[in-house]
Structures are given as structure tokens and as C-alpha cells.
Design a protein around this motif. Sequence first.
Motif, PDB file in Angstrom:
ATOM      1  N   ALA A  94       0.831  -1.200   0.000  1.00  0.00           N
ATOM      2  CA  ALA A  94       0.000   0.000   0.000  1.00  0.00           C
ATOM      3  C   ALA A  94       0.871   1.259   0.000  1.00  0.00           C
ATOM      4  N   LEU A  95       1.947   1.247   0.787  1.00  0.00           N
ATOM      5  CA  LEU A  95       2.851   2.405   0.817  1.00  0.00           C
ATOM      6  C   LEU A  95       3.554   2.601  -0.522  1.00  0.00           C
ATOM      7  N   LEU A  96       3.957   1.504  -1.153  1.00  0.00           N
ATOM      8  CA  LEU A  96       4.566   1.599  -2.478  1.00  0.00           C
ATOM      9  C   LEU A  96       3.578   2.175  -3.478  1.00  0.00           C
ATOM     10  N   GLY A  97       2.300   1.810  -3.333  1.00  0.00           N
ATOM     11  CA  GLY A  97       1.267   2.288  -4.249  1.00  0.00           C
ATOM     12  C   GLY A  97       1.043   3.785  -4.178  1.00  0.00           C
ATOM     13  N   VAL A  98       1.354   4.405  -3.023  1.00  0.00           N
ATOM     14  CA  VAL A  98       1.207   5.859  -2.899  1.00  0.00           C
ATOM     15  C   VAL A  98       2.567   6.556  -2.911  1.00  0.00           C
ATOM     16  N   ALA A  99       3.585   5.844  -3.386  1.00  0.00           N
ATOM     17  CA  ALA A  99       4.932   6.391  -3.597  1.00  0.00           C
ATOM     18  C   ALA A  99       5.612   6.845  -2.308  1.00  0.00           C
ATOM     19  N   LYS A 100       5.272   6.212  -1.190  1.00  0.00           N
ATOM     20  CA  LYS A 100       6.004   6.463   0.058  1.00  0.00           C
ATOM     21  C   LYS A 100       7.119   5.429   0.129  1.00  0.00           C
ATOM     22  N   TYR A 101       8.162   5.675  -0.638  1.00  0.00           N
ATOM     23  CA  TYR A 101       9.175   4.657  -0.880  1.00  0.00           C
ATOM     24  C   TYR A 101       9.987   4.299   0.361  1.00  0.00           C
ATOM     25  N   ASP A 102      10.366   5.287   1.159  1.00  0.00           N
ATOM     26  CA  ASP A 102      11.161   4.990   2.346  1.00  0.00           C
ATOM     27  C   ASP A 102      10.374   4.111   3.320  1.00  0.00           C
ATOM     28  N   GLU A 103       9.102   4.463   3.524  1.00  0.00           N
ATOM     29  CA  GLU A 103       8.268   3.698   4.451  1.00  0.00           C
ATOM     30  C   GLU A 103       7.993   2.300   3.898  1.00  0.00           C
ATOM     31  N   ALA A 104       7.782   2.215   2.595  1.00  0.00           N
ATOM     32  CA  ALA A 104       7.558   0.903   1.969  1.00  0.00           C
ATOM     33  C   ALA A 104       8.782   0.026   2.143  1.00  0.00           C
ATOM     34  N   ALA A 105       9.970   0.605   1.932  1.00  0.00           N
ATOM     35  CA  ALA A 105      11.207  -0.161   2.087  1.00  0.00           C
ATOM     36  C   ALA A 105      11.360  -0.668   3.520  1.00  0.00           C
ATOM     37  N   THR A 106      10.993   0.160   4.489  1.00  0.00           N
ATOM     38  CA  THR A 106      11.069  -0.266   5.889  1.00  0.00           C
ATOM     39  C   THR A 106      10.141  -1.443   6.155  1.00  0.00           C
ATOM     40  N   ALA A 107       8.927  -1.371   5.612  1.00  0.00           N
ATOM     41  CA  ALA A 107       7.959  -2.463   5.798  1.00  0.00           C
ATOM     42  C   ALA A 107       8.462  -3.749   5.166  1.00  0.00           C
ATOM     43  N   ASN A 122      11.541  -9.107  -2.835  1.00  0.00           N
ATOM     44  CA  ASN A 122      10.881  -8.691  -4.076  1.00  0.00           C
ATOM     45  C   ASN A 122      10.297  -7.286  -3.930  1.00  0.00           C
ATOM     46  N   GLY A 123       9.718  -7.010  -2.772  1.00  0.00           N
ATOM     47  CA  GLY A 123       9.184  -5.668  -2.526  1.00  0.00           C
ATOM     48  C   GLY A 123      10.263  -4.610  -2.529  1.00  0.00           C
ATOM     49  N   LEU A 124      11.399  -4.911  -1.901  1.00  0.00           N
ATOM     50  CA  LEU A 124      12.513  -3.961  -1.904  1.00  0.00           C
ATOM     51  C   LEU A 124      13.011  -3.715  -3.330  1.00  0.00           C
ATOM     52  N   GLY A 125      13.040  -4.777  -4.138  1.00  0.00           N
ATOM     53  CA  GLY A 125      13.432  -4.613  -5.534  1.00  0.00           C
ATOM     54  C   GLY A 125      12.481  -3.711  -6.291  1.00  0.00           C
ATOM     55  N   ARG A 126      11.194  -3.829  -5.998  1.00  0.00           N
ATOM     56  CA  ARG A 126      10.206  -2.998  -6.693  1.00  0.00           C
ATOM     57  C   ARG A 126      10.282  -1.542  -6.233  1.00  0.00           C
ATOM     58  N   VAL A 127      10.636  -1.328  -4.953  1.00  0.00           N
ATOM     59  CA  VAL A 127      10.887   0.040  -4.494  1.00  0.00           C
ATOM     60  C   VAL A 127      12.081   0.626  -5.257  1.00  0.00           C
ATOM     61  N   ASP A 128      13.159  -0.144  -5.370  1.00  0.00           N
ATOM     62  CA  ASP A 128      14.334   0.303  -6.131  1.00  0.00           C
ATOM     63  C   ASP A 128      13.963   0.601  -7.582  1.00  0.00           C
ATOM     64  N   ALA A 129      13.168  -0.273  -8.178  1.00  0.00           N
ATOM     65  CA  ALA A 129      12.771  -0.082  -9.573  1.00  0.00           C
ATOM     66  C   ALA A 129      11.946   1.198  -9.737  1.00  0.00           C
ATOM     67  N   SER A 130      11.083   1.484  -8.757  1.00  0.00           N
ATOM     68  CA  SER A 130      10.280   2.705  -8.821  1.00  0.00           C
ATOM     69  C   SER A 130      11.158   3.942  -8.786  1.00  0.00           C
ATOM     70  N   ARG A 131      12.317   3.812  -8.153  1.00  0.00           N
ATOM     71  CA  ARG A 131      13.275   4.912  -8.089  1.00  0.00           C
ATOM     72  C   ARG A 131      14.304   4.849  -9.219  1.00  0.00           C
ATOM     73  N   GLU A 132      14.150   3.852 -10.090  1.00  0.00           N
ATOM     74  CA  GLU A 132      15.070   3.612 -11.204  1.00  0.00           C
ATOM     75  C   GLU A 132      16.487   3.356 -10.720  1.00  0.00           C
TER      76      GLU A 132
END
Length: 245
Positions: A94-107, A122-132
Motif C-alpha cells: 500500500a505504501l509503495l502504491g502511494v509512492a512512500k518509498y522509504d516507508e515501503a522499504a522499511t515495511a 521482491n518488494g525492496l526490488g520494486r521500491v528500487d525499480a520505482s526509483r530507477e
Amino acid sequence: MKYFKIRRLLVAAVCVSAPFLAGCDKQNLSTLGMLGPTSSKVEAPPESSTATLYLTIVRGLIDQGRYRAALGYLDQYAVSEKKTPQFSSLHGEALLGVAKYDEAATAFASLQGTDLEAVGFNGLGRVDASREKWSEAERHFTQAVAARPSNADYLNNLGFAEIQLGDAASLEKAEFNLRQARELEPTSASIRNNLVLALTMANKKDEARAVIDGIATSRERAAVQKFAADWAQKQHKPAEDRSVE
């Protein structure tokens, strides 16, 4: 009374999400060069009945892209229920979906050492990908694959990160991982299209054509071929040319 209120919401969420899920495998250009499905669709560990209802509602909302609503339910869940790995996984989504990347990475990072560790990587990888940040994404997707080697979605995500890196060694790895993913999930349009991208980027035109020729309709074949060619051409442009587009 609380149970019946949640139950009504659960039924509504499931009914609304069913058409969306049924349409996930339909081919469209959004499946070209994309990461795999979100990690919300994971096997849930046993929970209390109330917790299960809350988290089922949250999964339905995430599948619909209603991330803020999902965060609301997760906040309500946290008032009275224990924060389990399943909670942290959905919270990260949910945090990744609203672009709260730091909080998503922590979760997602909190899942290390749990039975959902692969989901976390996999979630951490998708956070990284969202940040390119593709090198970091490749590292996290590699960890996800190491934890769950037969997961086609993780292999697909790893392959896409390797395509983004673009050097010869990375493209060779991408081809291997995407072919393996395709054997595991032969009907996935996302995996197939990423494989076409990898082959096109590696200048393996005949092999890319062989994959494209297996597509059922001429319109879809043309769309995949054009997208792959345009994408590869754009990636091969000098950096200064790409920066002005």
C-alpha cells in the motif's frame, strides 16, 4: 456486531475485485516491459478471524489500486491486532502504491528472517525499480529468487532489472532468467514480452521473431514487435538525447 460489519465490507471487496483479477492476463501495452504482479497475492499464514477479514479486505483494495483505502484499513487493524509478516507485506504494498518509498522499504525490510522473506526482497526490488535504481533492484530481486527459485514473478522482475542494466552480461542473464520464468508460467504475457525485449536488446532478432511468431493475433504480434524495437532504439540513444525526451 463488529464481525458482521467487516463481513459486509469483505463481500463487497471480493465482488468488486473479481472482474479486475479476471482481466489481469489480457494482453495490452501495459504488460510490455513491466515488472510482475504485486506481492499481495501470497499465501497468508493463519490469523485470527477478525485479522483474516481485515487483511482479505486490504488485499482486495490493493488489487483494485485503492492504496489509500487499504492504508486506512491497515491503520484500523493495527489498533487491535498484532502486526504480523502478512500485515507488513500488505503495508509495504500500500505504501509503495502511494509512492512512500522509504516507508515501503522499511515495511518490506522487516520481513527478513520471516516466512515471507522472499516477498520482502521482491518488494525492496520494486521500491528500487520505482526509483530507477536498477543495480539495487537487481540485487534485491536476486535475493528473492534465491529464496524462491521457482517463482516466475521474481524471475521476471529480475530479468527486467537486468534488461534495464543493458550490458551484454546482464542481457545474457536476463535471457536465461526470463526463459526459465516462461517455462514456469508459459501463458504470462509480461514474461513473454520481457523476453522479447531481452532478445531484441541483445540483437538476437531471429530468436525474438520466433517468440513473437508464437503470439496468437497479428495485431498483438505487431504491437509487441514495435514496442520492443522502439524501446531498444531509445535505450541505445546517447544519454544526452534521451534526457531531452
